[in-house]
Design a protein around this motif. Sequence first.
Motif, PDB file in Angstrom:
ATOM      1  N   LEU A 127       0.864  -1.177   0.000  1.00  0.00           N
ATOM      2  CA  LEU A 127       0.000   0.000   0.000  1.00  0.00           C
ATOM      3  C   LEU A 127       0.895   1.219   0.000  1.00  0.00           C
ATOM      4  CD1 LEU A 127      -2.485  -0.535   2.953  1.00  0.00           C
ATOM      5  CD2 LEU A 127      -3.100  -0.372   0.546  1.00  0.00           C
ATOM      6  N   PRO A 138       1.446   4.997   1.397  1.00  0.00           N
ATOM      7  CA  PRO A 138       0.907   5.950   2.380  1.00  0.00           C
ATOM      8  C   PRO A 138       0.496   7.242   1.686  1.00  0.00           C
ATOM      9  CG  PRO A 138       3.292   5.817   2.549  1.00  0.00           C
ATOM     10  CD  PRO A 138       2.878   4.780   1.546  1.00  0.00           C
ATOM     11  N   LEU A 178       2.276  12.654   3.655  1.00  0.00           N
ATOM     12  CA  LEU A 178       2.934  12.190   4.872  1.00  0.00           C
ATOM     13  C   LEU A 178       4.454  12.353   4.811  1.00  0.00           C
ATOM     14  CD1 LEU A 178       1.698  11.141   7.409  1.00  0.00           C
ATOM     15  CD2 LEU A 178       1.978   8.800   6.592  1.00  0.00           C
ATOM     16  N   ILE A 186       6.810  13.948   7.734  1.00  0.00           N
ATOM     17  CA  ILE A 186       7.776  13.151   8.492  1.00  0.00           C
ATOM     18  C   ILE A 186       9.179  13.734   8.359  1.00  0.00           C
ATOM     19  CG2 ILE A 186       8.939  10.908   8.541  1.00  0.00           C
ATOM     20  CD1 ILE A 186       6.207   9.635   7.936  1.00  0.00           C
ATOM     21  N   LEU A 229       6.213   8.326  20.473  1.00  0.00           N
ATOM     22  CA  LEU A 229       7.560   8.528  19.944  1.00  0.00           C
ATOM     23  C   LEU A 229       8.630   8.102  20.916  1.00  0.00           C
ATOM     24  CD1 LEU A 229       7.121  11.928  18.155  1.00  0.00           C
ATOM     25  CD2 LEU A 229       6.791   9.616  17.300  1.00  0.00           C
ATOM     26  N   ALA A 283       8.751   3.072   2.732  1.00  0.00           N
ATOM     27  CA  ALA A 283       7.549   3.542   3.431  1.00  0.00           C
ATOM     28  C   ALA A 283       6.326   2.700   3.072  1.00  0.00           C
ATOM     29  CB  ALA A 283       7.294   5.014   3.122  1.00  0.00           C
ATOM     30  N   GLY A 284       6.208   2.343   1.801  1.00  0.00           N
ATOM     31  CA  GLY A 284       5.032   1.575   1.367  1.00  0.00           C
ATOM     32  C   GLY A 284       4.988   0.217   2.028  1.00  0.00           C
ATOM     33  N   TYR A 309       4.237   0.723   5.643  1.00  0.00           N
ATOM     34  CA  TYR A 309       2.848   1.189   5.803  1.00  0.00           C
ATOM     35  C   TYR A 309       1.880   0.016   5.657  1.00  0.00           C
ATOM     36  CZ  TYR A 309      -1.121   4.406   5.335  1.00  0.00           C
ATOM     37  OH  TYR A 309      -2.288   5.089   5.525  1.00  0.00           O
ATOM     38  N   ALA A 326      -4.592   6.654  12.542  1.00  0.00           N
ATOM     39  CA  ALA A 326      -3.668   6.023  13.495  1.00  0.00           C
ATOM     40  C   ALA A 326      -2.514   5.386  12.746  1.00  0.00           C
ATOM     41  CB  ALA A 326      -4.401   4.981  14.333  1.00  0.00           C
ATOM     42  N   ASN A 335      -1.251   6.324   9.928  1.00  0.00           N
ATOM     43  CA  ASN A 335      -0.353   7.405   9.493  1.00  0.00           C
ATOM     44  C   ASN A 335       0.551   7.859  10.645  1.00  0.00           C
ATOM     45  OD1 ASN A 335      -1.662   7.242   7.071  1.00  0.00           O
ATOM     46  ND2 ASN A 335      -2.859   9.133   7.314  1.00  0.00           N
ATOM     47  N   ASP A 336      -0.061   7.959  11.823  1.00  0.00           N
ATOM     48  CA  ASP A 336       0.731   8.368  12.999  1.00  0.00           C
ATOM     49  C   ASP A 336       1.823   7.346  13.290  1.00  0.00           C
ATOM     50  OD1 ASP A 336      -0.758  10.605  13.283  1.00  0.00           O
ATOM     51  OD2 ASP A 336      -1.980   9.873  14.969  1.00  0.00           O
ATOM     52  N   VAL A 337       1.440   6.065  13.179  1.00  0.00           N
ATOM     53  CA  VAL A 337       2.436   5.025  13.464  1.00  0.00           C
ATOM     54  C   VAL A 337       3.572   5.082  12.445  1.00  0.00           C
ATOM     55  CG1 VAL A 337       2.856   2.536  13.624  1.00  0.00           C
ATOM     56  CG2 VAL A 337       0.802   3.515  14.635  1.00  0.00           C
ATOM     57  N   LEU A 338       3.237   5.309  11.195  1.00  0.00           N
ATOM     58  CA  LEU A 338       4.299   5.388  10.178  1.00  0.00           C
ATOM     59  C   LEU A 338       5.275   6.517  10.518  1.00  0.00           C
ATOM     60  CD1 LEU A 338       5.294   4.155   7.474  1.00  0.00           C
ATOM     61  CD2 LEU A 338       4.204   6.102   6.331  1.00  0.00           C
ATOM     62  N   GLN A 339       4.725   7.626  10.965  1.00  0.00           N
ATOM     63  CA  GLN A 339       5.604   8.737  11.361  1.00  0.00           C
ATOM     64  C   GLN A 339       6.478   8.335  12.550  1.00  0.00           C
ATOM     65  OE1 GLN A 339       3.955  12.636  11.511  1.00  0.00           O
ATOM     66  NE2 GLN A 339       5.369  13.346  13.102  1.00  0.00           N
ATOM     67  N   GLU A 340       5.850   7.705  13.529  1.00  0.00           N
ATOM     68  CA  GLU A 340       6.599   7.251  14.709  1.00  0.00           C
ATOM     69  C   GLU A 340       7.733   6.306  14.294  1.00  0.00           C
ATOM     70  OE1 GLU A 340       4.275   5.030  17.538  1.00  0.00           O
ATOM     71  OE2 GLU A 340       6.077   4.229  18.470  1.00  0.00           O
ATOM     72  N   PHE A 388       9.318   6.040  11.367  1.00  0.00           N
ATOM     73  CA  PHE A 388      10.448   6.698  10.700  1.00  0.00           C
ATOM     74  C   PHE A 388      11.261   7.561  11.662  1.00  0.00           C
ATOM     75  CE2 PHE A 388       8.776   5.169   6.725  1.00  0.00           C
ATOM     76  CZ  PHE A 388       9.946   4.932   6.017  1.00  0.00           C
ATOM     77  N   VAL A 389      10.575   8.193  12.596  1.00  0.00           N
ATOM     78  CA  VAL A 389      11.313   8.964  13.596  1.00  0.00           C
ATOM     79  C   VAL A 389      12.198   8.025  14.417  1.00  0.00           C
ATOM     80  CG1 VAL A 389      11.103  10.335  15.709  1.00  0.00           C
ATOM     81  CG2 VAL A 389       9.684  10.871  13.728  1.00  0.00           C
ATOM     82  N   ALA A 402       5.618  -1.226  16.844  1.00  0.00           N
ATOM     83  CA  ALA A 402       4.950   0.053  17.109  1.00  0.00           C
ATOM     84  C   ALA A 402       3.448  -0.098  16.884  1.00  0.00           C
ATOM     85  CB  ALA A 402       5.527   1.136  16.204  1.00  0.00           C
TER      86      ALA A 402
END
Lengths: 291, 181
Positions: free
Chosen positions: A58, A60, A64, A68, A108, B32-33, B36, B48, B50-55, B57-58, B85
């Motif tokens: 998939l 994203p 995004l 990020i 985080l 990322a794909g 994700y 949620a 999307n938030d996890v994906l950001q978390e 990568f951080v 995560a």
Amino acid sequence: VNIHEYISSGIVESYVLGLADDAERAEFERMCLLHPEVRAAREAFEISVEKQARTSRLEPPAALKSKILSTIEMEYSAKSDRRSGNTPPPPYMGVARDGQNNDGLSKLKVRRMPVGLQKLIAVAAVVLLVLSTALNFYFFNRYREYNQRYQELLASQTQLVQHNQVLQTRMLDYEKAVEMMKDPGMAIVRMPAMPSAPDPNSATIVYWDTTTKDVYLAVSKLPTPSVNEQYQLWAMVDGKPVDAGVFDLNAGPGMFKMKNIPRAEAFAITLEKKGGSPTPSLDKLYVLGKV
Amino acid sequence: LGTTATYTESELVSLLKSRDNKAFSYLYDNYAGALYTIISQVVDDVDAANDVLQEVFVNIWRRIETYDPVKGRLFTWMLNIARNASIDLVRSKSYQNSLRNQSLPQSAEAEFAGSPSIPNIDNIGFRKVLERLKKEHRVLIDLAYFKGYTHEEIAVIEDIPLGTVKTRIRNALIQLREYLK
């Protein structure tokens, strides 16, 4: 362990997909170092997982990525200022989850230690605490025991010293007595029992220094007086009794130094009330000896 | 897509460790794909996920120093970070509460039709391969891999002996390897 059996047991997949427990992970990492076949099998499976994941995927939301990247840029510029303040987590694959106690708000946060290791450390800490408490009790009891023994030894040592002092004093007394007996200027007055004495074997001796006129009394046998009575020595001077002092039988085994008597024809001992009397009770005249 | 730079895995790792932004952008574009996808298969809610994906990568950015190539490939490391995560979020109280607050018909409908916002979720990624497993194997892998239950928890949930859980999961994994080849 047969390596091919190990490789085909499912451990490779279990490890790569993060399903192995801590013990299995440790074992597998060790096997990878020991056997290149194991490592090769792991890499082959990793590559097939990666290929599959990257081909069938998939995407994203497009927005995004920039969000990020800017988050990270912000974090990096902030972090480079206060770098030393933040210690990095320990190096491991990062597969352990904190599980239930993890709050969705603290997304985080950085994971630090596998739960298994934390538990292990907690258990080890408890075991050490119990062990140290037990040792404390043990050593405290030992300490009390030894302290008690030490006190006992101290007491017995004090007793021995006192006993020794008593013996020394007695020995000095005897030495003095012997010296007196050997002295040629010493007049010896034997005092045998009188008819009024309760014990016919009663006997005492007066040593009378002819130069200094000091009088010493050696009691060889006299009946023990009651608590409110005391023996009194008398010197007969011109037919009259002169007080020469009172004495206690239990005062010591040596000689009693009595009062100085310049002149006497005889010595006698009577039993009197405690402290002595001005005149002798003749009914209790126990011994008498002429000079 | 514009830049055609490609890196070997060790080049990429050392660039990431030196905080190279371009390398990080490359990492995102290429992985990322895939990440994700695994996140979406654990977390139903799009926001949620999307938030996890950001978390994720951080965390990759923060923890790249701790990555040890001896223990596995970079993607395996990232995949595990993403899965953990996701499971952490799903198991968190706040996420559980937000699920409870959803109206019942909606979630019933969602269950019937599959998640409305993330269609075809079962036909992509790892799930697609899972579909080929026997049901008794698929259920256990789903509980272990996507829901993050331990073998002991699964034994209780499914009411089967722990030894059986272990054997079935191992057998399922051996099967999966064959399907992935």
